[in-house]
Scaffold this active site. Sequence first.
Site, PDB file in Angstrom:
ATOM      1  N   CYS A 130       0.147  81.699  12.906  1.00  0.00           N
ATOM      2  CA  CYS A 130      -1.402  82.355  11.982  1.00  0.00           C
ATOM      3  C   CYS A 130      -2.859  83.026  12.470  1.00  0.00           C
ATOM      4  O   CYS A 130      -3.232  83.219  11.529  1.00  0.00           O
ATOM      5  CB  CYS A 130      -1.644  80.362  11.441  1.00  0.00           C
ATOM      6  SG  CYS A 130      -2.034  79.613  13.227  1.00  0.00           S
ATOM      7  N   HIS A 242      -8.802  78.800   9.761  1.00  0.00           N
ATOM      8  CA  HIS A 242      -9.537  79.594  10.706  1.00  0.00           C
ATOM      9  C   HIS A 242     -10.397  80.714  11.338  1.00  0.00           C
ATOM     10  O   HIS A 242     -10.080  82.085  10.162  1.00  0.00           O
ATOM     11  CB  HIS A 242      -7.627  80.444  11.728  1.00  0.00           C
ATOM     12  CG  HIS A 242      -7.056  79.249  11.880  1.00  0.00           C
ATOM     13  ND1 HIS A 242      -7.170  78.137  12.105  1.00  0.00           N
ATOM     14  CD2 HIS A 242      -5.284  79.699  12.480  1.00  0.00           C
ATOM     15  CE1 HIS A 242      -5.947  77.497  12.254  1.00  0.00           C
ATOM     16  NE2 HIS A 242      -4.831  78.540  13.107  1.00  0.00           N
TER      17      HIS A 242
END
Length: 344
Positions: A130, A242
């Site tokens: 990710c 994130h």
Amino acid sequence: MGFKVAIAGATGNVGREMLNILEERGFPADEVVALASRRSLGTEVSYGERTLKVKALDTYDFSDTDICIMSAGGNVSKEWSPKIGAQGCVVIDNSSAFRYDPDVPLIVPEVNPDAISGFSTKNIIANPNCSTAQLVVALKPLHDKAKIKRVVIATYQSVSGAGKEGMDELFTQTRAVFVADPVEAKKFTKRIAFNVIPHIDVFMEDGFTKEEWKMVAETKKMLDPKIKLTATAVRVPVFIGHSEAVNIEFETPITADEARDILREAPGCLVIDKREDGGYVTPIDSAGEDATYISRIREDSTVDNGLAMWIVSDNLRKGAALNAVQIAELLVERGLITPKKQAA
């Protein structure tokens, strides 16, 4: 005639997001099947306005399935992906099980779409980590312009990267702090509520963690093996999204204004960069969105041809589910697969 698509790991955070995105983007599927372990047999998950009952992965016959998007963890993928691929079903795997296999393409469609043609060796395509996915989406157009020499990254990774257990732990610990209950750490190595933890995945012999190593290895595989990259991966008390503070050293000069213009035109990127209060993106702004957001673009005078920037993305989407669906779309767009029913 549409495709038959299976989602393995359909009851997890990412699996559910995959089902949402397949429906949202109108993927040409005539049939979608939700798969998970036997303990989830009969569990219901949503696919658009429909409800799917989960079937068991270990008893499912893939012989008439075209694509299996796998989000059931590395150990499950190692066992099942080769078996599924051998039945003529293309596996798009979200785990790290096959990312570093030279016979398995590692794909971010905005970055290295041509590499997808190598999937037929094992019928497996790997989805990147990710934190890598959003990074390379932003790096690729800049690398094309000025050639990247070195990248230094500090990540600020949300708890959803650790699954539902990670999200539950942040919620439970935060509530415990407010009511003065004992705070218990189970999923994470230390308390995550009102704290940050500079440790994601296992430690390696050189002192880096596996998460940090993944970013290095995957960037080299997808973008350029000559790029030098070092990362510090940090878990932060954020539910989704994130963030990355990224410092880039280029071979040739590039200004912040040039970088801004390039990234505004780049696929998958959205620049929000005003030098004023709130003129940048935070994780909460990215939740539920598809774009990789870039803010705080500025020149770094401490190195030749240096830039610094802030990159944010929804890790459940571009970092996992969205990228996997985009890979499936790429297979279809390039005519690399046809529905088995049609062929029959």
